[in-house]
Structure formats: C-alpha cells, structure tokens
Design an enzyme around this catalytic site. Structure first.
Site, short mmCIF file in Angstrom:
data_model
loop_
_atom_site.label_atom_id
_atom_site.label_comp_id
_atom_site.label_asym_id
_atom_site.label_seq_id
_atom_site.Cartn_x
_atom_site.Cartn_y
_atom_site.Cartn_z
N ASN A 1 0.87 -1.18 0.00
CA ASN A 1 0.00 0.00 0.00
C ASN A 1 0.90 1.23 0.00
O ASN A 1 1.55 1.52 1.00
CB ASN A 1 -0.90 -0.02 1.25
CG ASN A 1 -1.68 1.27 1.42
OD1 ASN A 1 -1.77 2.08 0.51
ND2 ASN A 1 -2.24 1.45 2.61
N LYS B 1 0.04 4.32 -0.18
CA LYS B 1 -0.54 5.51 0.46
C LYS B 1 -0.32 6.72 -0.46
O LYS B 1 -0.38 6.58 -1.68
CB LYS B 1 0.03 5.70 1.87
CG LYS B 1 -0.06 4.39 2.68
CD LYS B 1 0.23 4.55 4.13
CE LYS B 1 0.11 3.18 4.82
NZ LYS B 1 0.25 3.26 6.26
N HIS C 1 -9.27 1.11 5.23
CA HIS C 1 -7.94 1.25 5.84
C HIS C 1 -8.04 2.15 7.07
O HIS C 1 -8.84 3.08 7.10
CB HIS C 1 -6.95 1.83 4.82
CG HIS C 1 -5.55 1.79 5.31
ND1 HIS C 1 -5.04 2.75 6.16
CD2 HIS C 1 -4.56 0.88 5.14
CE1 HIS C 1 -3.78 2.44 6.46
NE2 HIS C 1 -3.46 1.31 5.85
N GLU D 1 -6.35 4.54 8.08
CA GLU D 1 -6.22 5.98 7.82
C GLU D 1 -7.52 6.55 7.25
O GLU D 1 -7.87 7.71 7.52
CB GLU D 1 -5.01 6.24 6.89
CG GLU D 1 -3.71 6.07 7.66
CD GLU D 1 -2.58 5.44 6.87
OE1 GLU D 1 -2.58 5.52 5.63
OE2 GLU D 1 -1.69 4.84 7.51
N GLU E 1 -4.72 -4.90 10.59
CA GLU E 1 -3.68 -3.88 10.75
C GLU E 1 -3.92 -3.13 12.05
O GLU E 1 -4.70 -2.17 12.09
CB GLU E 1 -3.73 -2.89 9.58
CG GLU E 1 -3.49 -3.54 8.23
CD GLU E 1 -2.99 -2.53 7.21
OE1 GLU E 1 -1.89 -2.74 6.70
OE2 GLU E 1 -3.68 -1.53 6.96
N GLY F 1 3.19 2.34 10.67
CA GLY F 1 4.12 3.44 10.49
C GLY F 1 4.89 3.80 11.75
O GLY F 1 5.51 4.86 11.84
N SER G 1 4.12 -2.11 10.06
CA SER G 1 5.58 -2.17 10.19
C SER G 1 6.18 -3.51 9.77
O SER G 1 7.11 -4.01 10.41
CB SER G 1 6.00 -1.80 11.61
OG SER G 1 5.59 -0.47 11.91
N GLY H 1 3.28 -1.13 4.12
CA GLY H 1 3.26 0.30 3.79
C GLY H 1 4.65 0.77 3.41
O GLY H 1 5.13 0.52 2.30
N GLY H 2 5.32 1.44 4.36
CA GLY H 2 6.60 2.08 4.08
C GLY H 2 7.62 1.22 3.36
O GLY H 2 8.27 1.67 2.40
P1 13P Z 1 3.54 0.44 7.49
O1 13P Z 1 4.06 -0.83 6.88
O2 13P Z 1 4.24 1.66 6.96
O3 13P Z 1 3.47 0.37 8.97
O4 13P Z 1 2.01 0.61 6.97
C1 13P Z 1 1.12 -0.44 7.11
C2 13P Z 1 -0.12 -0.13 6.37
O5 13P Z 1 -0.88 0.73 6.78
C3 13P Z 1 -0.40 -0.86 5.13
O6 13P Z 1 -1.70 -0.63 4.68
#
Ligand code: 13P
Length: 248
Positions: free
Chosen positions: A7, A9, A93, A95, A164, A170, A210, A231-232
């Site tokens: 993802n 983002k 999600h 967020e 999640e 993050g 993470s 994510g990251g």
């Molecule tokens: P991180 O891997 O950056 O923690 O993000 C997870 C996420 O929200 C994937 O949708």
C-alpha cells in the site's frame, strides 16, 4: 505461498511508479506468491504501462466511492478504477477510518460496490492502542469484520481481510507473531461461522503494520497469517522483494 501486498498511500507519483516497476522487474517463480500493489489512483495507469511482460503483480486502488458516478468531488468510482487497470480495492484502511472519519456503514457500501463490479475487496480492520489496552481487540475487529460481511451479502465472492493494528502502522512497532495469530484466529473463526469452515480457509487474512524483511518470515509462518500488507517498506523495490523472499 503468501499474498504480498504493498500500500503506497500518498507516495509515488507516475514517474516514481515507473521507476519502481522497472527495478522490481518480474519476481522469480520461487514462493509462487500473489502480488498486489496499491499505488495512488493517479499513478495507476502508469503502473499498468510499466509492468514488465509476464509480471504476476496485480494492481489496486486505495479507496473508492460506492456510487457509480455523480457530484462527488474528489472521489473515484469502482468502474473507473477497473477501467484504469485495478482488480483489487482496499476498503476501510485505518487511515480512512481514523483520519477521514469513514464509518462501518460506509465500509459496507464500498465492499458491496467493489464486489458488484467484480473486483476483489481487501477489508482492513484493526484496533487502536487504547482499545488494545482496554482488552477490546476482539470486539473491535469483529465489529469491523461483521459490518463488511453485511455489505458482502449472503454469497460473497472473493475477498481478503487485512488485520492492521493501528498502533503498529508506520510506528516501527510490529505485533508479535503470537498477537497477530491470535487476532487472525479470531477473524478466521468468525469467517467460519458466517461462511463455513472450508470457505473461511480460502479467505486470505493479511497482516499489516511495520512489516519489514526481518519480520515477514516469522509472521507468515503462523497458521492464519496468509500474507502481508506493507506500507513504508513497499516503496523501495529492494525491500519489497526482500519481504517477498522472506514470506512463507
Ligand atoms: P507500514 O508498513 O508503513 O506500517 O504501513 C502499514 C499499512 O498501513 C499498510 O496498509
């Protein structure tokens, strides 16, 4: 074999998207993973054009509106996403829920719209740190799952669930494999109660929060952790490939 999903983002414009796929190339046959990448909607067309021939990577969008079209400034519909090359949609999600105030009811409508158009929803659930400290993990994730299942109706097609925990997104803090398995087991049980055990086993439940090359292996080694939503660490083709290599 796992589902390895990224993802992005609000990162990676069209040029960065093209550079990513040029470097990521075609992942080797080892592992036989299912790959899904969720770029920003504006980068989707470039992602389609940049995927090398033979790439197993599928593409998705991070959010949709449930209506087909209309006066909804800033939104995109499922059919637009499909026309542009998406076959998957992230729904709910954390967020979207916590930054943009998305409700369980909206998640249900989106899930329904995604399935009505033949795309695969990836329903995201997860508790905040306060909810975990209050011992409410199961209550929260089952409420979120039940709402999504209500949107899917009596005969859901293919869908995935992503657990999640909000406090792990993050932050560099990851759920332990035991914590992840406990939550995934709870979700699987509820899926089995709703769909029957056999169909429940076929619903991939991904862990997100993470995920990195160093923890992807121990997480996906657990029975009910069928893949990862990254994510990251999915923004860099080298670390995304290393995560895939670690997944079981
Ligand atoms: P991180 O891997 O950056 O923690 O993000 C997870 C996420 O929200 C994937 O949708």
């Amino acid at each position: 074999m796992a589902v390895v999903a990224g993802n992005w983002k609000m990162h990676m414009g069209p040029a960065e998207t093209e550079a990513f796929f040029r470097e990521f190339g075609v992942p080797g046959a080892g592992g036989g993973h299912e790959y899904v990448v969720f770029p920003p909607a504006l980068s989707l067309a470039r992602a389609v054009a940049s995927l090398p021939a033979g790439s197993p990577v599928r593409l998705g969008v991070q959010n949709v509106h449930w209506e087909e079209s209309g006066a909804f400034t800033g939104e995109i519909s499922v059919s637009m996403a499909r026309e542009a090359g998406a076959t998957f949609v992230l729904v709910g999600h954390s967020e979207r829920r916590h930054v943009f105030g998305e409700t369980d009811d909206e998640v249900a409508r989106k899930v329904r719209a995604v399935q009505d158009h033949g795309l695969t929803p990836v329903v995201c659930v997860g508790e905040t740190l306060d909810e975990r400290r209050a011992g409410r993990v199961d209550e929260v994730i089952l409420r979120q799952l039940d709402a999504a299942l209500a949107g899917l109706g009596d005969d859901p097609g293919r869908f995935m669930v992503a657990y999640e925990p909000v406090w792990a997104i993050g932050t560099g803090e990851t759920a332990t494999p035991d914590d992840a398995q406990a939550a995934h087991g709870t979700l699987r049980e509820r899926l089995a109660a709703q769909l029957g055990p056999e169909r429940a086993r076929g619903v991939p439940i991904l862990y997100g929060g993470s995920v990195k090359p160093s923890n992807a292996g121990e997480l996906t080694a657990r029975d009910d952790v069928d893949g990862v939503l990254v994510g990251g660490a999915s923004l860099d083709p080298v670390s995304f490939a290393a995560i895939a290599a670690a997944c079981r």
